[in-house]
Design a protein around this motif. Structure first.
Motif, PDB file in Angstrom:
ATOM      1  N   GLN A 544     -61.129  43.962 -58.236  1.00  0.00           N
ATOM      2  CA  GLN A 544     -62.239  44.193 -57.312  1.00  0.00           C
ATOM      3  C   GLN A 544     -63.488  43.424 -57.730  1.00  0.00           C
ATOM      4  O   GLN A 544     -64.208  42.873 -56.894  1.00  0.00           O
ATOM      5  CB  GLN A 544     -62.568  45.672 -57.231  1.00  0.00           C
ATOM      6  CG  GLN A 544     -63.553  46.042 -56.136  1.00  0.00           C
ATOM      7  CD  GLN A 544     -62.998  45.744 -54.755  1.00  0.00           C
ATOM      8  OE1 GLN A 544     -61.993  46.309 -54.346  1.00  0.00           O
ATOM      9  NE2 GLN A 544     -63.656  44.853 -54.046  1.00  0.00           N
ATOM     10  N   ALA A 545     -63.738  43.387 -59.042  1.00  0.00           N
ATOM     11  CA  ALA A 545     -64.909  42.657 -59.536  1.00  0.00           C
ATOM     12  C   ALA A 545     -64.855  41.203 -59.119  1.00  0.00           C
ATOM     13  O   ALA A 545     -65.874  40.616 -58.713  1.00  0.00           O
ATOM     14  CB  ALA A 545     -64.998  42.783 -61.055  1.00  0.00           C
ATOM     15  N   LEU A 546     -63.663  40.597 -59.217  1.00  0.00           N
ATOM     16  CA  LEU A 546     -63.534  39.184 -58.849  1.00  0.00           C
ATOM     17  C   LEU A 546     -63.551  38.981 -57.340  1.00  0.00           C
ATOM     18  O   LEU A 546     -64.183  38.052 -56.832  1.00  0.00           O
ATOM     19  CB  LEU A 546     -62.239  38.609 -59.439  1.00  0.00           C
ATOM     20  CG  LEU A 546     -62.293  38.156 -60.892  1.00  0.00           C
ATOM     21  CD1 LEU A 546     -60.943  37.598 -61.324  1.00  0.00           C
ATOM     22  CD2 LEU A 546     -63.384  37.111 -61.104  1.00  0.00           C
ATOM     23  N   LEU A 588     -61.546  29.952 -58.597  1.00  0.00           N
ATOM     24  CA  LEU A 588     -62.806  29.733 -57.883  1.00  0.00           C
ATOM     25  C   LEU A 588     -63.692  30.977 -57.961  1.00  0.00           C
ATOM     26  O   LEU A 588     -64.922  30.866 -58.037  1.00  0.00           O
ATOM     27  CB  LEU A 588     -62.518  29.374 -56.423  1.00  0.00           C
ATOM     28  CG  LEU A 588     -63.692  28.831 -55.599  1.00  0.00           C
ATOM     29  CD1 LEU A 588     -64.267  27.569 -56.226  1.00  0.00           C
ATOM     30  CD2 LEU A 588     -63.261  28.558 -54.159  1.00  0.00           C
ATOM     31  N   LEU A 589     -63.076  32.156 -57.960  1.00  0.00           N
ATOM     32  CA  LEU A 589     -63.842  33.391 -58.083  1.00  0.00           C
ATOM     33  C   LEU A 589     -64.499  33.486 -59.460  1.00  0.00           C
ATOM     34  O   LEU A 589     -65.668  33.877 -59.577  1.00  0.00           O
ATOM     35  CB  LEU A 589     -62.933  34.594 -57.841  1.00  0.00           C
ATOM     36  CG  LEU A 589     -62.281  34.680 -56.450  1.00  0.00           C
ATOM     37  CD1 LEU A 589     -61.300  35.844 -56.396  1.00  0.00           C
ATOM     38  CD2 LEU A 589     -63.330  34.833 -55.358  1.00  0.00           C
ATOM     39  N   HIS A 590     -63.744  33.135 -60.509  1.00  0.00           N
ATOM     40  CA  HIS A 590     -64.321  33.118 -61.855  1.00  0.00           C
ATOM     41  C   HIS A 590     -65.479  32.120 -61.940  1.00  0.00           C
ATOM     42  O   HIS A 590     -66.521  32.399 -62.549  1.00  0.00           O
ATOM     43  CB  HIS A 590     -63.237  32.747 -62.881  1.00  0.00           C
ATOM     44  CG  HIS A 590     -62.342  33.882 -63.260  1.00  0.00           C
ATOM     45  ND1 HIS A 590     -62.769  34.944 -64.011  1.00  0.00           N
ATOM     46  CD2 HIS A 590     -61.027  34.113 -62.978  1.00  0.00           C
ATOM     47  CE1 HIS A 590     -61.768  35.791 -64.190  1.00  0.00           C
ATOM     48  NE2 HIS A 590     -60.693  35.315 -63.577  1.00  0.00           N
ATOM     49  N   ASP A 591     -65.263  30.928 -61.337  1.00  0.00           N
ATOM     50  CA  ASP A 591     -66.319  29.909 -61.350  1.00  0.00           C
ATOM     51  C   ASP A 591     -67.567  30.409 -60.623  1.00  0.00           C
ATOM     52  O   ASP A 591     -68.700  30.140 -61.061  1.00  0.00           O
ATOM     53  CB  ASP A 591     -65.818  28.624 -60.693  1.00  0.00           C
ATOM     54  CG  ASP A 591     -64.758  27.912 -61.524  1.00  0.00           C
ATOM     55  OD1 ASP A 591     -64.637  28.239 -62.717  1.00  0.00           O
ATOM     56  OD2 ASP A 591     -64.056  27.044 -60.963  1.00  0.00           O
ATOM     57  N   ALA A 592     -67.384  31.130 -59.517  1.00  0.00           N
ATOM     58  CA  ALA A 592     -68.527  31.635 -58.754  1.00  0.00           C
ATOM     59  C   ALA A 592     -69.338  32.609 -59.601  1.00  0.00           C
ATOM     60  O   ALA A 592     -70.575  32.544 -59.648  1.00  0.00           O
ATOM     61  CB  ALA A 592     -68.045  32.324 -57.478  1.00  0.00           C
ATOM     62  N   GLU A 593     -68.636  33.503 -60.290  1.00  0.00           N
ATOM     63  CA  GLU A 593     -69.341  34.466 -61.136  1.00  0.00           C
ATOM     64  C   GLU A 593     -70.091  33.764 -62.266  1.00  0.00           C
ATOM     65  O   GLU A 593     -71.246  34.099 -62.560  1.00  0.00           O
ATOM     66  CB  GLU A 593     -68.361  35.487 -61.718  1.00  0.00           C
ATOM     67  CG  GLU A 593     -69.038  36.566 -62.537  1.00  0.00           C
ATOM     68  CD  GLU A 593     -68.076  37.608 -63.061  1.00  0.00           C
ATOM     69  OE1 GLU A 593     -68.553  38.599 -63.634  1.00  0.00           O
ATOM     70  OE2 GLU A 593     -66.850  37.440 -62.900  1.00  0.00           O
ATOM     71  N   HIS A 594     -69.445  32.759 -62.876  1.00  0.00           N
ATOM     72  CA  HIS A 594     -70.092  32.052 -63.979  1.00  0.00           C
ATOM     73  C   HIS A 594     -71.318  31.271 -63.495  1.00  0.00           C
ATOM     74  O   HIS A 594     -72.384  31.297 -64.139  1.00  0.00           O
ATOM     75  CB  HIS A 594     -69.095  31.097 -64.640  1.00  0.00           C
ATOM     76  CG  HIS A 594     -69.663  30.348 -65.806  1.00  0.00           C
ATOM     77  ND1 HIS A 594     -70.050  30.962 -66.979  1.00  0.00           N
ATOM     78  CD2 HIS A 594     -69.956  29.012 -65.965  1.00  0.00           C
ATOM     79  CE1 HIS A 594     -70.532  30.058 -67.821  1.00  0.00           C
ATOM     80  NE2 HIS A 594     -70.486  28.880 -67.223  1.00  0.00           N
ATOM     81  N   ALA A 595     -71.187  30.588 -62.356  1.00  0.00           N
ATOM     82  CA  ALA A 595     -72.310  29.804 -61.825  1.00  0.00           C
ATOM     83  C   ALA A 595     -73.481  30.712 -61.459  1.00  0.00           C
ATOM     84  O   ALA A 595     -74.651  30.396 -61.736  1.00  0.00           O
ATOM     85  CB  ALA A 595     -71.858  28.998 -60.606  1.00  0.00           C
TER      86      ALA A 595
END
Length: 664
Positions: A544-546, A588-595
């Protein structure tokens, strides 16, 4: 000027008739004489419609009377009578307008000294004294109504503008007009119904300015410059009085008229084009406004000279726009240049300079240069408070900015002291509930943030209750502030160990909004919500977080790799923002959170490099923009949530949109 004035009143009228007759033909003179004879011969007040009927005037008879009689007559609503020639004189009004708009004037003095002293007192205080008359006689109501609807009101408006412009203790050049608007409406509300019927205040300030603009735009006047000055003034007045629709109308009419009659680079046209940029901002056309500000600044440098104060005033407005579209470095450069330039032509206490310095603190704060922003505020606050006392509006403004900066610097005692002081003053000055007034709402949210970060959760919850009121929410037009309040409520719950309740609140809020409703506050909410979900660690929480970071980034299309900056309505809606589309891949979801985390930590350069490295771009750059209007409390940098889970886990059934993609 006094030496040229005829010694007797009748001689003055005769001179006015003679001078205006040179512009009229024989038939027009005969018609004008008939109108004046009717005014002389009637035993009771007469309306322009009665005159039109009696003389069988053709066409737009109101305009015909205007054109023929000019400054010989004065209008009070529909009533017509001979003018007192002094303050209703179009020549004197034009002189004031040209002086206020920095146009060439024929003489330097507006009044002889003794007359100026008497008129200045009346101009400053007539509204106050009128408001003290509890049961006004019909004659007083008639005089007041006549003044409000005659050109004398335009003369007063421009004189009051000049007085306010020379007062370093006012926040607006229209402060005297605004004060009398308040006195007038407060007084009118207490009148009997019979008295109310004898005076009209709904068109206060607007009616006489609009009519004199039309008069100057039509033969025999047909002036090229003067018609647009009243419209520009009305645009500014309506803007400051939150009469947005009328302000847009007047500003558009002034801009279009100036371009058509004066050309796009005339000084007055450039001023009207600059004003029109605020209309673009209201319409959500931020980038159009920025382009126009750039064009106006360049033209003003050429036409007016590089050191003209108008150049730096426009630069300061450009800085605001750059700030709102998160071009923070550009905003810092614009406001720094504007402040330095204004200081060369203005006093350090001038309104333009102080406002430019205030605006400079915004991008400095949003880029993490808290100490520099604080030093600017402290210096100006000290000077204003010493010179003008506790009631100074600018000192109050800097007090509240310092409160937020102290919070960001973790100087919580000083933050709360400043914010409570500013908020208390605002509550005394402004009417209505907190949720209905942005001047109260933003200081209140800032105070809630400081209460929370200092561990005073009880005070934070109490103030949130006052903010939301019995409806437990804010009006729709304060949606972005509602996002902030919901986020802070979630943080307070988490701080108290109620992580399950916090997740329920934040996730429940998030799944109810559409993609086109994302904003800065929502993006920061998602980051804290992800931390809470992972801390709880129940089944499905990591997924859910992602999943919540769906449609934050997208892969760059090799055929069209330019980032999208939406130009449209206030939210910049696009049709594809509400479509389901294909789910984002986990990477892409991980990248969005990191950005997002990099941006929230003010690591803007690193964020841009990361996007380039991953060959992705923001799904919508405008998500980060700041909504035009009052500068909101900054929830970018807040104390992270406490993640100790002590409350009972309550499973939640989320709507389909939040579970549309599976990571398993």
């Amino acid at each position: 000027m006094l030496e040229e004035t005829p010694p007797k009143l009748w001689d003055l009228y005769e001179a006015m008739i003679h001078d205006s007759s040179n512009k009229l033909n024989v038939g027009q003179i005969q018609c004008r004489n008939s109108i004046l004879l009717l005014l002389v011969g009637t035993q009771a007040p007469i309306t322009w419609k009665e005159i039109s009927s009696a003389l069988s005037l053709r066409g737009d008879s109101e305009e015909v009377i205007f054109e023929l009689c000019g400054q010989l007559v004065t209008w009070a609503g529909d009533l017509l009578h001979f003018s007192h020639p002094t303050y209703a004189s179009k020549a004197r009004i034009a002189q004031l307008l040209r002086g206020n708009f920095n146009e060439p004037v024929l003489t330097t003095g507006i009044f002889p000294t003794r007359e100026a002293m008497s008129y200045e007192y009346a101009a400053r205080h007539w509204g106050y004294h009128l408001s003290k008359v509890v049961s006004p006689e019909p004659e007083l109501l008639s005089i007041a109504n006549e003044f409000l609807h005659s050109f004398q009101s335009v003369h007063w408006g421009e004189f009051a503008y000049r007085l306010a412009r020379g007062n370093q203790n006012t926040a607006s050049n229209l402060s005297i007009v605004q004060a009398d608007y308040g006195y007038l409406h407060e007084w009118f509300a207490k009148l009997s119904e019979e008295s109310k019927s004898q005076i009209g205040i709904d068109d206060f300030f607007i009616d006489p300015y609009e009519r004199i603009s039309k008069l100057w735009a039509t033969p025999p006047e047909d002036d090229k410059v003067l018609p647009w000055m009243p419209l520009i003034r009305l645009g500014g007045y309506c803007w400051e009085m939150a009469l947005v629709d009328q302000g847009i109308k007047f500003r558009r009419e002034a801009r279009n008229g100036c371009i058509e009659t004066l050309g796009p680079r005339h000084p007055l046209t450039l001023r009207s084009r600059k004003d029109m940029c605020q209309v673009f901002m209201i319409e959500g056309r931020y980038l159009d406004a920025l382009d126009e500000y750039n064009a106006v600044v360049d033209a003003q440098r050429d036409v007016l000279g590089p050191d003209n104060p108008a150049v730096y005033e426009t630069l300061s407005h450009r800085g605001i726009t750059e700030f709102l579209v998160t071009r923070f470095n550009g905003a810092i450069q614009s406001e720094t240049e504007a402040s330095k330039g204004l200081l060369r032509s203005e006093e350090p206490e001038s309104t333009l300079y102080i406002v430019s310095q205030w605006i400079l603190t915004w991008p400095l704060s949003y880029t993490g240069d808290y100490q520099k922003a604080l030093e600017i505020c402290q210096d100006l606050f000290r000077r204003r408070r010493e010179k003008h006392g506790r009631g100074d509006p600018y000192a109050l403004m800097f007090t509240m900015v310092m409160g937020e900066l102290f919070r960001k610097l973790d100087r919580m005692e000083e933050s709360i002291q400043r914010l409570e002081e500013g908020f208390d003053v605002q509550r005394q000055a402004l009417t209505g509930s907190i949720s209905q007034n942005m001047g109260l709402l933003d200081p209140a949210i800032n105070l809630v943030l400081s209460y929370r970060e200092s561990g005073q959760n009880d005070k934070a919850w109490k103030l949130i209750g006052e903010i939301e009121g019995p409806e437990d929410e804010l009006p729709d037009n304060f949606y972005d502030r509602q996002c902030q309040i919901t986020h802070v409520k979630g943080l307070l719950l988490s701080d108290e160990g109620k992580v399950n309740a916090a997740i329920s609140l934040l996730q429940g809020f998030f799944v109810k909004i559409n993609r086109d409703q994302y904003n800065r506050a929502v993006l920061w909410l998602l980051l804290d919500l992800a931390a809470m979900l992972r801390a709880r660690g129940e089944e499905g929480d990591e997924d859910q977080a992602l999943i919540n970071f769906q449609n934050i980034l997208r892969k760059i299309d090799e055929a069209n790799s330019s980032p999208i900056e939406v130009i449209g309505d206030e939210l910049g809606l696009e049709d594809d923002l509400t479509s389901e589309g294909e789910p984002d891949l986990p990477g892409l979801l991980h990248d969005a959170e990191h950005a997002l985390t990099l941006v929230r930590n003010l690591k803007f350069a690193e964020a841009e490099m990361f996007l380039v490295e991953k060959q992705v771009e923001w799904y919508r750059q405008k998500d980060f923009w700041i909504i035009y209007g009052s500068v909101p409390a900054d929830t970018t940098t807040m104390k992270p949530p406490s993640l100790e889970v002590v409350d009972e886990f309550i499973p939640i059934s989320y709507p389909k949109r939040a579970k549309k993609c599976s990571l398993r």
